[in-house]
Enzyme design. Structure first.
Site, PDB file in Angstrom:
ATOM      1  N   GLU A 172       0.807  -1.213   0.000  1.00 49.94           N
ATOM      2  CA  GLU A 172       0.000   0.000   0.000  1.00 49.94           C
ATOM      3  C   GLU A 172       0.846   1.272   0.000  1.00 49.94           C
ATOM      4  O   GLU A 172       0.319   2.364  -0.199  1.00 49.94           O
ATOM      5  CB  GLU A 172      -0.930  -0.006   1.220  1.00 49.94           C
ATOM      6  N   ASP A 178     -12.459  -6.894  -1.565  1.00 50.21           N
ATOM      7  CA  ASP A 178     -13.217  -8.132  -1.339  1.00 50.21           C
ATOM      8  C   ASP A 178     -14.607  -7.791  -0.817  1.00 50.21           C
ATOM      9  O   ASP A 178     -14.903  -6.638  -0.500  1.00 50.21           O
ATOM     10  CB  ASP A 178     -12.481  -9.052  -0.357  1.00 50.21           C
TER      11      ASP A 178
END
Length: 235
Positions: free
Chosen positions: A11, A196
């Site tokens: 990230e 997700d």
């Protein structure tokens, strides 16, 4: 100086590769890297997964560096129908869905001390995030991002967090970073690209989806940094 925090290396590494004049210092096992990115002086760090690591990182960043705002970037599971994989959630506020002192008569999610449930993100900073998302063409939904020390993978828990707190996305760091910023009077923003469904139906190639989501958040964060005026307040 603007602070940037991600939970995982994936990230942050794309942003770190773009840094000019990078210098590194390690505090409490966390590596803080300073430099310039998109014309802004920045400090960035990979905090590690979970609320405690995130809080340690945010508090250390505030104490050791002259940050005037903190951006938390990364991925999350969706908690609402409006957000699908690849879409972007931007926090209007953050909550900690696993904070529970109801046995003492408190409402669910109440943070003892500041006595608040929904911690507001910096309005000006979050508006700049929404502008940056629009520039990328990704779908963006602004709302409550819910944090807890739990990888969400049960449909019932997902629905409970949405119904109880109005959460649009669930993750494990933003709420604690928001709490640290709140008590230190530092504006913050939380950017989450959806990786997700948070209900046990995460795709088999979740790491690949997470990496793609992280790249979207990195692109957005860089765009936000380009937009931040040097002296303007961001709360």
């Amino acid at each position: 100086m603007i602070g940037v925090i991600g939970a995982m290396q994936v990230e942050i590494e794309g942003l770190r590769a773009m840094l000019e004049d990078a210098e590194t210092v390690t505090v409490s096992g966390i590596e803080f890297v300073t430099g310039r990115l998109e014309g802004q002086p920045v400090v960035m760090a990979v905090c590690g997964i979970g609320k405690v690591f995130a809080a340690i990182c945010a508090q250390t960043m505030i104490l050791r560096f002259p940050v005037r705002a903190i951006i938390n970037t990364g991925c999350a599971g969706t908690l609402c129908r409006e957000l699908g994989i690849g879409d972007v959630a931007v926090a209007t506020d953050v909550v900690q869905h696993d904070m529970d002192t109801a046995g003492l008569g408190d409402p669910l999610g109440m943070l003892s001390g500041p006595n608040i449930i929904h911690i507001p993100a910096g309005r000006r900073l979050s508006a700049l995030v929404e502008e940056a998302v629009a520039e990328t063409g990704h779908k963006c939904v602004a709302g409550t991002i819910a944090t807890g020390d739990q990888f969400l993978c049960q449909r019932e828990r997902k629905q409970w967090i949405h119904d109880t707190f109005g959460g649009i996305a669930g993750e494990m760091e933003g709420g604690s970073i928001g709490q640290v910023c709140y008590v230190n009077h530092i504006p913050f923003a939380v950017i989450r690209t959806i990786s997700d469904d948070a209900d046990g139906n995460a795709p088999a190639d979740f790491p690949a989806f997470a990496a793609q989501a992280a790249q979207t958040s990195i692109q957005i964060t860089a765009s936000v940094l380009r937009r931040i005026p040097n002296e303007e307040r961001l709360d």
